[in-house]
Design an enzyme around this catalytic site. Structure first.
Site, PDB file in Angstrom:
ATOM      1  N   ASN A  17      36.239  46.967  37.972  1.00 53.68           N
ATOM      2  CA  ASN A  17      37.392  46.143  38.558  1.00 53.68           C
ATOM      3  C   ASN A  17      38.471  46.790  37.661  1.00 53.68           C
ATOM      4  OD1 ASN A  17      37.937  42.672  38.886  1.00 53.68           O
ATOM      5  ND2 ASN A  17      38.830  44.290  40.137  1.00 53.68           N
ATOM      6  N   CYS A  78      42.400  35.723  36.911  1.00 53.00           N
ATOM      7  CA  CYS A  78      41.598  37.015  37.292  1.00 53.00           C
ATOM      8  C   CYS A  78      40.652  37.061  35.881  1.00 53.00           C
ATOM      9  CB  CYS A  78      42.387  38.333  37.264  1.00 53.00           C
ATOM     10  SG  CYS A  78      41.323  39.804  37.606  1.00 53.00           S
ATOM     11  N   GLY A  79      39.494  36.713  36.147  1.00 54.61           N
ATOM     12  CA  GLY A  79      38.449  36.990  35.091  1.00 54.61           C
ATOM     13  C   GLY A  79      38.056  38.362  34.353  1.00 54.61           C
ATOM     14  N   ASN A  80      38.149  39.291  35.238  1.00 56.87           N
ATOM     15  CA  ASN A  80      37.882  40.750  34.700  1.00 56.87           C
ATOM     16  C   ASN A  80      39.103  41.215  34.088  1.00 56.87           C
ATOM     17  OD1 ASN A  80      34.968  40.988  34.738  1.00 56.87           O
ATOM     18  ND2 ASN A  80      35.485  41.702  37.023  1.00 56.87           N
ATOM     19  N   GLU A 191      38.024  40.429  47.938  1.00 55.00           N
ATOM     20  CA  GLU A 191      39.125  39.751  47.258  1.00 55.00           C
ATOM     21  C   GLU A 191      40.589  39.734  48.038  1.00 55.00           C
ATOM     22  OE1 GLU A 191      40.182  40.055  43.050  1.00 55.00           O
ATOM     23  OE2 GLU A 191      38.465  41.456  42.721  1.00 55.00           O
ATOM     24  N   ARG A 192      41.018  38.570  47.968  1.00 52.86           N
ATOM     25  CA  ARG A 192      42.231  38.270  48.715  1.00 52.86           C
ATOM     26  C   ARG A 192      43.491  38.833  47.734  1.00 52.86           C
ATOM     27  NH1 ARG A 192      44.605  32.247  47.527  1.00 52.86           N
ATOM     28  NH2 ARG A 192      44.332  32.257  45.119  1.00 52.86           N
ATOM     29  N   CYS A 201      34.593  41.127  40.292  1.00 55.32           N
ATOM     30  CA  CYS A 201      35.418  39.992  40.394  1.00 55.32           C
ATOM     31  C   CYS A 201      35.013  39.168  39.400  1.00 55.32           C
ATOM     32  CB  CYS A 201      35.504  39.429  41.508  1.00 55.32           C
ATOM     33  SG  CYS A 201      36.882  38.060  41.816  1.00 55.32           S
ATOM     34  N   GLY A 202      35.700  38.849  38.167  1.00 55.66           N
ATOM     35  CA  GLY A 202      35.222  38.139  37.239  1.00 55.66           C
ATOM     36  C   GLY A 202      35.149  36.555  37.712  1.00 55.66           C
TER      37      GLY A 202
END
Length: 262
Positions: A17, A78-80, A191-192, A201-202
């Protein structure tokens, strides 16, 4: 900014990512220029990334995270991206091993050791259980759906169909998951904002881990996830109110530094 202004940026990735990172503590980046952000994220006409992240000053915490999707619009958590920003802040010397920063969904704490970043995510108190999927918000909205033969799945086709058909223009991220023989879960995410599959995706893998625990498919409070771009680990505490002390752990590394003009 004037035409031909040079922007120094850094490229980071967390399990595939990838993000354009900008040190915006001088508040010089044109934050309302969605076309510029989209161009910088474009993989053919720009730098290329799943999103762009500004590191800014915060009045009470170590720094602030401002996240933009690849389409140029400011996004949800956003986690990552958060993990990569922690690595970037560490590189800039803002903190040494432990930090706390602000994001669109509130404060997050994190630690770093080498290239491994562990990020505390928000609590999850509501999970919608449907016949064929789960829906929950882990800083961003996520649809979690079990599938078989995940590697053969057309994620773009099936993900976009659900993203627009089930959730409308506002949309949701769509996660497809399959249990693995080693006890982990394989995950692929549409992912939107990117409007395509990303390698990881985190917030998505966090949602998958919690949904799989809620469904009884895993009993441990530590869940291993195998995204297309690498391995991540999610841990949490569970009580009658839901899931708390949620942490997302995995690698986050700097790819290169550059300068771009427009």
């Amino acid at each position: 900014m004037e035409i031909n202004t040079a922007l120094t940026f850094y490229k980071y990735q967390g399990t595939g990512n990838d993000f354009v990172m900008v040190d915006n503590r001088t508040d010089s980046f044109p934050k309302n220029d969605t076309e510029l952000v989209a161009k910088l994220c474009d993989r053919r006409f720009g730098i290329g990334a799943d999103g762009l992240i500004l590191l800014e000053n915060d009045p009470t915490l170590d720094f602030k995270m401002v996240y933009y999707n690849a389409d140029g619009n400011e996004g949800s958590m956003c986690g990552n991206g958060g993990r990569c920003l922690v690595a970037f802040a560490n590189f800039l010397g803002i903190f040494s091993s432990e930090t706390k920063f602000n994001a669109v969904d509130g404060a997050h704490s994190a630690t770093i050791e080498g290239d491994i970043v562990e990020l505390k995510m928000g609590d999850v108190t509501e999970i919608k259980i449907k016949p064929n999927y789960y829906f929950l918000n882990t800083g961003s909205p996520h649809h979690v759906q079990l599938v078989s033969e995940i590697q053969d799945l057309d994620v773009f086709k099936e993900g976009s169909k659900l993203r627009y058909g089930l959730y409308g223009e506002k949309g949701s991220n769509i996660n497809f998951v399959e249990p693995l023989d080693n006890g982990a879960f394989a995950v692929r995410t549409y992912e939107r904002g990117v409007e395509d599959e990303t390698l990881s995706c985190g917030t998505g893998v966090t949602a998958v881990a919690i949904a799989m625990h809620k469904s009884g498919r895993v009993s441990s409070d530590i869940v291993n996830i195998e995204a297309q771009g690498g391995k991540l680990q999610v841990r949490f505490s569970v009580d009658a109110k839901g899931y708390s002390n949620v942490h997302l752990k995995g690698p986050a590394t700097q790819v290169f530094k550059g300068e771009v003009k427009w």
